[in-house]
Design a protein around this motif. Sequence first.
Motif, mmCIF file in Angstrom:
data_model
loop_
_atom_site.group_PDB
_atom_site.id
_atom_site.type_symbol
_atom_site.label_atom_id
_atom_site.label_comp_id
_atom_site.label_asym_id
_atom_site.label_seq_id
_atom_site.Cartn_x
_atom_site.Cartn_y
_atom_site.Cartn_z
ATOM 1 N N PRO A 8 1.014 -1.167 -0.044
ATOM 2 C CA PRO A 8 -0.077 -0.018 0.262
ATOM 3 C C PRO A 8 0.816 1.170 -0.158
ATOM 4 N N PRO A 9 0.223 2.491 -0.405
ATOM 5 C CA PRO A 9 0.872 3.642 -0.429
ATOM 6 C C PRO A 9 1.240 3.855 1.021
ATOM 7 N N SER A 10 2.660 4.761 1.042
ATOM 8 C CA SER A 10 3.063 5.150 2.543
ATOM 9 C C SER A 10 3.338 6.525 2.452
ATOM 10 N N LEU A 163 2.123 14.055 0.785
ATOM 11 C CA LEU A 163 2.264 13.230 -0.148
ATOM 12 C C LEU A 163 2.627 11.749 0.128
ATOM 13 N N THR A 164 2.200 10.890 -0.881
ATOM 14 C CA THR A 164 2.516 9.360 -0.537
ATOM 15 C C THR A 164 3.401 8.969 -1.761
ATOM 16 N N VAL A 165 3.914 7.911 -1.286
ATOM 17 C CA VAL A 165 4.908 7.040 -2.104
ATOM 18 C C VAL A 165 4.114 5.799 -2.649
ATOM 19 N N GLU A 166 4.063 5.754 -4.042
ATOM 20 C CA GLU A 166 3.544 4.567 -4.474
ATOM 21 C C GLU A 166 4.228 3.257 -4.553
ATOM 22 N N LYS A 167 5.404 3.684 -4.912
ATOM 23 C CA LYS A 167 6.322 2.273 -5.108
ATOM 24 C C LYS A 167 7.619 2.959 -4.216
ATOM 25 N N PRO A 168 7.844 1.859 -3.248
ATOM 26 C CA PRO A 168 9.117 2.199 -2.724
ATOM 27 C C PRO A 168 10.372 2.633 -3.247
ATOM 28 N N ARG A 299 3.019 10.166 -5.629
ATOM 29 C CA ARG A 299 1.755 10.656 -5.772
ATOM 30 C C ARG A 299 1.728 12.171 -5.409
ATOM 31 N N LEU A 300 1.464 13.018 -6.394
ATOM 32 C CA LEU A 300 1.705 14.626 -6.032
ATOM 33 C C LEU A 300 0.109 15.076 -5.561
ATOM 34 N N ARG A 301 -0.924 14.242 -5.900
ATOM 35 C CA ARG A 301 -2.061 14.795 -5.419
ATOM 36 C C ARG A 301 -3.237 13.693 -5.300
ATOM 37 N N ASP A 302 -4.253 13.879 -4.704
ATOM 38 C CA ASP A 302 -5.347 12.861 -4.764
ATOM 39 C C ASP A 302 -5.794 12.260 -5.801
ATOM 40 N N GLY A 303 -5.904 13.052 -6.848
ATOM 41 C CA GLY A 303 -6.285 12.401 -8.191
ATOM 42 C C GLY A 303 -5.962 13.442 -9.447
ATOM 43 N N PRO A 304 -6.164 12.643 -10.622
ATOM 44 C CA PRO A 304 -5.824 13.505 -11.798
ATOM 45 C C PRO A 304 -6.569 14.778 -11.777
ATOM 46 N N ALA A 305 -5.857 15.735 -12.357
ATOM 47 C CA ALA A 305 -6.471 17.133 -12.421
ATOM 48 C C ALA A 305 -5.940 17.997 -13.815
ATOM 49 N N LYS A 306 -6.820 18.856 -14.109
ATOM 50 C CA LYS A 306 -6.483 19.213 -15.408
ATOM 51 C C LYS A 306 -6.198 20.677 -15.227
ATOM 52 N N SER A 307 -6.296 21.187 -14.244
ATOM 53 C CA SER A 307 -5.629 22.702 -13.807
ATOM 54 C C SER A 307 -5.131 22.944 -12.346
ATOM 55 N N ALA A 308 -4.440 23.961 -12.333
ATOM 56 C CA ALA A 308 -4.023 24.160 -10.715
ATOM 57 C C ALA A 308 -4.976 24.125 -9.725
#
Length: 404
Positions: A8-10, A163-168, A299-308
């Motif tokens: 799981p992400p950490s 922020l979360t790490v998806e792959k160590p 992972r930089l954010r909670d989900g995909p985004a198209k604008s700031a």
Amino acid sequence: AMASESPPPSIARFQPLASCVDVSFWHTLSQKKLEEFKLSTESVPIVGTFGPAPPVVKSSASVPARISLGPNAFKPEELLQGGEYPFWGQLFNANTVEEFKAFNKKRMIDDEGKALWKDIESGACTEDPSRLNRFLLISYANLKTHRYYYWFAFPALNPAKVLTVEKPMQPLSGRFSPEVIGQIFKQHARKADSHFVVEVPSEKSARAREGAVKLLDLKAFSRMPPSARKGPSSPIYLFAFADPATLKEYPGWPLRNYLMYLRYCFPDLDVIEVLSIRDRCIDIAADSKSTKSTVLSVRLRDGPAKSAAAAGGATNYGEYTTTGWEPNAKGRLGARLVDLKSVFDPKTLARTSADLNLKLMRWRSLPSLDTEMLKRTSCLLLGSGTLGCNVARTLIGWGVRRIS
């Protein structure tokens, strides 16, 4: 049988930086305090350096990620050597220990965080990514006792949502072939930027020939349309940074501001691969199999985004806090003290020199000489004229310390 699940992400964690100040820096500061700064407490621009951690025989967990400060900290043009990167700072030198204690540390680090955010918003960090690496140094130099109080801060923007790490972290050699790694470091050696982007052909395009891997500066990457970065045959992009960290599990502190920069300037990015450069380019260009560099997915954010505005992250400095004051030798938040009386004090230096002469005389000419007895001996000298002065000089030369 059930398929094995990925871990799981950490929460993203980072190895803190540690200051490493050369004695020559304090000597230079003392001179500048007397000749240039005088009673001024205005900030003075200085610069430190960092590079890959040196190899160690045992576990590197005990080796800190160092930022070094030397005599050329006040002369950036004479600073960098091969394999070193700049760390830009501001020095605030107090006139008294009371002034040093009265520095408003929270306001100072907040102001530096605001300045960093302004550089990110204005594009200054895109033009010069080394602006992401910065520090504060507050100090008090007691020029009479040669005691120096100081405290470093390495400001880092801290988002409200972690922020979360998806792959160590994994070794770079486990992610790419030696040929790809060799191309990365050969190109990086020509222009050793502290932050850049690596473009690696995807497996579907399979361009493994020389020159297939490209290194892009952040300015060139920012001009690329987001649509060119997505697609089944699009290249793999690694967001690389010079990393002084020594821990295998975590990246270094400089990644924090780099991630905040990417989060704000590239709102189309979601999960990214980060390349932690932990080698000298010249070493890996010659032997790509011995790399210590690593790769991790963040992972930089909670989900995909198209604008700031819809990015799920901060769009102004008010949504961040700034952290980064360095703990002292006891592991607590507080200043450090270095006592250089034995190095700088003329009386101490003269005494040390006389003791050295005595030991050399004993070793070479008179092994039975009891130097400790001479130190304890008291002499009464009657008259201090021409003869008396010569006698006193001779007594001091033989180690007598008590002369009346």
